[in-house]
Design an enzyme around this catalytic site. Structure first.
Site, PDB file in Angstrom:
ATOM      1  N   ARG A  11     -13.658 -10.322  -0.766  1.00 60.71           N
ATOM      2  CA  ARG A  11     -14.028  -9.211  -1.637  1.00 60.71           C
ATOM      3  C   ARG A  11     -14.427  -9.747  -3.011  1.00 60.71           C
ATOM      4  O   ARG A  11     -13.744  -9.536  -4.015  1.00 60.71           O
ATOM      5  CB  ARG A  11     -12.873  -8.223  -1.719  1.00 60.71           C
ATOM      6  CG  ARG A  11     -12.548  -7.602  -0.367  1.00 60.71           C
ATOM      7  CD  ARG A  11     -11.304  -6.735  -0.386  1.00 60.71           C
ATOM      8  NE  ARG A  11     -11.030  -6.204   0.946  1.00 60.71           N
ATOM      9  CZ  ARG A  11     -10.036  -5.372   1.238  1.00 60.71           C
ATOM     10  NH1 ARG A  11      -9.198  -4.974   0.278  1.00 60.71           N
ATOM     11  NH2 ARG A  11      -9.866  -4.934   2.476  1.00 60.71           N
ATOM     12  N   ARG A  45     -15.611   2.653   7.977  1.00 64.07           N
ATOM     13  CA  ARG A  45     -15.153   1.277   8.205  1.00 64.07           C
ATOM     14  C   ARG A  45     -14.650   1.144   9.639  1.00 64.07           C
ATOM     15  O   ARG A  45     -13.759   1.879  10.053  1.00 64.07           O
ATOM     16  CB  ARG A  45     -14.042   0.946   7.204  1.00 64.07           C
ATOM     17  CG  ARG A  45     -13.241  -0.322   7.472  1.00 64.07           C
ATOM     18  CD  ARG A  45     -12.162  -0.468   6.399  1.00 64.07           C
ATOM     19  NE  ARG A  45     -11.251  -1.585   6.656  1.00 64.07           N
ATOM     20  CZ  ARG A  45     -10.257  -1.944   5.832  1.00 64.07           C
ATOM     21  NH1 ARG A  45     -10.064  -1.277   4.702  1.00 64.07           N
ATOM     22  NH2 ARG A  45      -9.469  -2.967   6.129  1.00 64.07           N
ATOM     23  N   ASP A  46     -15.258   0.238  10.396  1.00 66.70           N
ATOM     24  CA  ASP A  46     -14.755  -0.129  11.717  1.00 66.70           C
ATOM     25  C   ASP A  46     -13.881  -1.364  11.532  1.00 66.70           C
ATOM     26  O   ASP A  46     -14.380  -2.455  11.266  1.00 66.70           O
ATOM     27  CB  ASP A  46     -15.922  -0.410  12.665  1.00 66.70           C
ATOM     28  CG  ASP A  46     -15.464  -0.753  14.081  1.00 66.70           C
ATOM     29  OD1 ASP A  46     -14.364  -1.317  14.239  1.00 66.70           O
ATOM     30  OD2 ASP A  46     -16.219  -0.478  15.026  1.00 66.70           O
ATOM     31  N   ASP A  75       0.798  -1.223   0.000  1.00 64.25           N
ATOM     32  CA  ASP A  75       0.000   0.000   0.000  1.00 64.25           C
ATOM     33  C   ASP A  75       0.830   1.273   0.000  1.00 64.25           C
ATOM     34  O   ASP A  75       0.451   2.262  -0.618  1.00 64.25           O
ATOM     35  CB  ASP A  75      -0.921   0.028   1.235  1.00 64.25           C
ATOM     36  CG  ASP A  75      -2.012  -1.019   1.155  1.00 64.25           C
ATOM     37  OD1 ASP A  75      -2.366  -1.418   0.042  1.00 64.25           O
ATOM     38  OD2 ASP A  75      -2.508  -1.427   2.221  1.00 64.25           O
ATOM     39  N   ARG A  76       1.938   1.293   0.741  1.00 56.85           N
ATOM     40  CA  ARG A  76       2.603   2.556   1.033  1.00 56.85           C
ATOM     41  C   ARG A  76       4.048   2.547   0.538  1.00 56.85           C
ATOM     42  O   ARG A  76       4.907   1.875   1.113  1.00 56.85           O
ATOM     43  CB  ARG A  76       2.555   2.828   2.545  1.00 56.85           C
ATOM     44  CG  ARG A  76       1.138   3.002   3.060  1.00 56.85           C
ATOM     45  CD  ARG A  76       1.080   3.254   4.558  1.00 56.85           C
ATOM     46  NE  ARG A  76       1.681   2.174   5.341  1.00 56.85           N
ATOM     47  CZ  ARG A  76       1.084   1.016   5.601  1.00 56.85           C
ATOM     48  NH1 ARG A  76      -0.130   0.772   5.131  1.00 56.85           N
ATOM     49  NH2 ARG A  76       1.698   0.102   6.334  1.00 56.85           N
ATOM     50  N   TYR A  81     -12.791  -2.141  -2.819  1.00 58.42           N
ATOM     51  CA  TYR A  81     -13.330  -0.958  -2.159  1.00 58.42           C
ATOM     52  C   TYR A  81     -14.525  -0.428  -2.953  1.00 58.42           C
ATOM     53  O   TYR A  81     -14.652  -0.650  -4.161  1.00 58.42           O
ATOM     54  CB  TYR A  81     -12.272   0.136  -2.086  1.00 58.42           C
ATOM     55  CG  TYR A  81     -11.249  -0.024  -0.983  1.00 58.42           C
ATOM     56  CD1 TYR A  81     -11.056  -1.227  -0.319  1.00 58.42           C
ATOM     57  CD2 TYR A  81     -10.456   1.050  -0.604  1.00 58.42           C
ATOM     58  CE1 TYR A  81     -10.120  -1.358   0.685  1.00 58.42           C
ATOM     59  CE2 TYR A  81      -9.508   0.939   0.403  1.00 58.42           C
ATOM     60  CZ  TYR A  81      -9.342  -0.268   1.044  1.00 58.42           C
ATOM     61  OH  TYR A  81      -8.408  -0.393   2.044  1.00 58.42           O
TER      62      TYR A  81
END
EC number: 3.2.1.18
Length: 469
Positions: free
Chosen positions: A371, A292-293, A151-152, A406
């Site tokens: 997903r 989103r929790d 991701d980063r 997402y």
């Protein structure tokens, strides 16, 4: 007529014509000079507003070219009224959602230079819609695309194109970031981009193409923001940001931004226990977010933002048909409006919902555990009645045999009402598809409709065996 008479006659006619042409040129020049000095100035009162005015004839930068024989007259058009958006119109009444856009990025990557992306979203200015995504600093058919499941990285940038235009090599990179949000206040774009080390990241606030403000990590644990559009009301834009544990207590703040400058920061308050990746929409005179929790709940948190006094409240969507993944099956899932349901709360996925009176429209993966697939529906009483489960108007957006990812909301202002639209990220590549080394996505977009609609499925559609490794 003898030759001398012919010569005299021709000469006289020629002289007459020349004289007429000369006089016409003088008349044109006099008219042009007169028009250039005939001015009726526009009134420009305070508050950066432009009042209606009569057309004026004057040389200025904003011109409309009118051709008169060989003379050019430049005619100024009075500038249009530019105002901050207030989103005060009512929400459109809808029966469901209709297809709007699909970019087919992965299929096109099989034979073209298309960026590797994830975390896409859509947002609109007053006249046009744009798609955004966080690029990985590489195209798909490029060895740098290996291991882009992470991701980063410092190479990630926010990409921006007109909706429906895949992220090709000419795509604009608007800022550096591995987390982002964007919105238009009616006058210019605000982009919020987070980048840097996990324990000391920086969020940059870019307004109208200029860096205006920034803020550093406040909990030294992956400062992050919405991954979908922020919302601006009367010049004040709200951005939800979280710093802290992804599976425990974190520190969420709501930032209030005016023309790129942070003017106030409010801490999260209310009963929400963990808030990430909020999907926000205008609910005049405030802003409402469905989040989103990632810690305790598979029911989604609600964050209500008061733009006037900066106050915050939070709770959970009441619908017993919950929106996160993973989740319990619909028979055993629960939600009672105020607290997380403690049902498969650890982990989750970005999603959306919006209120419709006492009811709620929502989208979610079809699979309860992964997903995969995507569906939308309305829950009667889902906004106001604890654990309500009466579902109507269900639609399949992506069938259960295909991957999703997402999803998020964006709002479009029409002539009489505000429509709600959503996008679905269609992830391909790793981890599930191990034949390739990259991870990327395409998107599909739907908008609310008051009409009728049919059925279908709109997956990514790329054959992984035809894709570059």
């Amino acid at each position: 007529m003898n030759p001398n008479q012919k010569i005299i006659t021709i000469g006289s006619v020629s002289l007459t014509i020349a004289t007429i042409c000369f006089l016409m040129q003088i008349a044109i020049q006099v008219t042009t000079v007169t028009l250039h000095f005939k001015q009726y100035e526009c009134d420009s009162p305070a508050n950066n507003q432009v009042m209606p005015c009569e057309p004026i004839i004057i040389e200025r930068n904003i011109t409309e070219i009118v051709y008169l024989t060989n003379t050019t007259i430049e005619k100024e058009i009075c500038p249009k009224l530019v105002e901050y958006r207030n989103w005060s119109k009512p929400q459109c009444k809808i029966t469901g959602f209709a297809p709007f856009s699909k970019d087919n990025s992965i299929r096109l990557s099989a034979g073209g230079d298309i960026w590797v992306t994830r975390e896409p979203y859509v947002s609109c200015d007053p006249g046009k819609c744009y798609q955004f995504a966080l690029g990985q600093g590489t195209t798909l058919d490029n060895k740098h695309s290996n291991d882009t499941i992470h991701d980063r990285t410092p190479h990630r940038t926010l990409l921006m194109n007109e909706l429906g235009v895949p992220f090709h090599l000419g795509t604009r990179q608007v800022c550096i970031g591995w987390s982002s949000s964007s919105c238009h206040d009616g006058k210019a774009w605000l982009h919020v981009c987070v980048t840097g080390y996990d324990k000391n990241a920086t969020a940059s606030f870019i307004y109208d193409g200029r860096l205006v403000d920034s803020i550093g990590s406040w909990s030294q644990n992956i400062l992050r923001t919405q991954e979908s559009e922020c919302v601006c009301i009367n010049g004040t834009c709200t951005v939800v940001m979280t710093d802290g544990s992804a599976s425990g207590r974190a520190d969420t703040k709501i930032l209030f931004i005016e023309e790129g400058k942070i003017v106030h920061i409010s801490p999260l308050s209310g009963s929400a226990q963990h808030v990430e990746e909020c999907s926000c929409y205008p609910r005049y005179p405030g802003v409402r977010c469905i989040c989103r929790d990632n810690w305790k709940g598979s029911n989604r948190p609600v964050v209500d933002i008061n733009v006037k006094d900066y106050s915050i409240d939070s709770s959970y969507v009441c619908s017993g048909l919950v929106g996160d993944t993973p989740r319990n099956n619909d028979r055993s899932s629960n939600s009672y409006c105020r607290n997380p349901n403690n049902e498969k709360g650890n982990h989750g996925v970005k999603g959306w919902a919006f209120d419709d009176g006492n009811d709620v429209w929502m989208g979610r993966t079809i699979s309860e555990d992964s997903r995969s697939g995507y569906e939308t529906f309305k829950v009667i009483g889902g906004w106001s009645t604890p654990n309500s489960k009466l579902q109507i108007n269900r639609q399949v957006i992506v069938d259960s045999d295909n991957r999703s990812g997402y999803s998020g909301i964006f709002s479009v202002e029409g002539k009489s009402c505000i429509n709600r639209c959503f996008y679905v990220e269609l992830i391909r590549g790793r981890e599930q598809e191990t034949r390739v080394w990259w991870t990327s996505n395409s998107i599909v977009v739907f908008c609310g409709t008051s009409g009728t609609y049919g059925t279908g499925s709109w997956p990514d559609g790329a054959d992984i065996n035809l894709m570059p490794i």
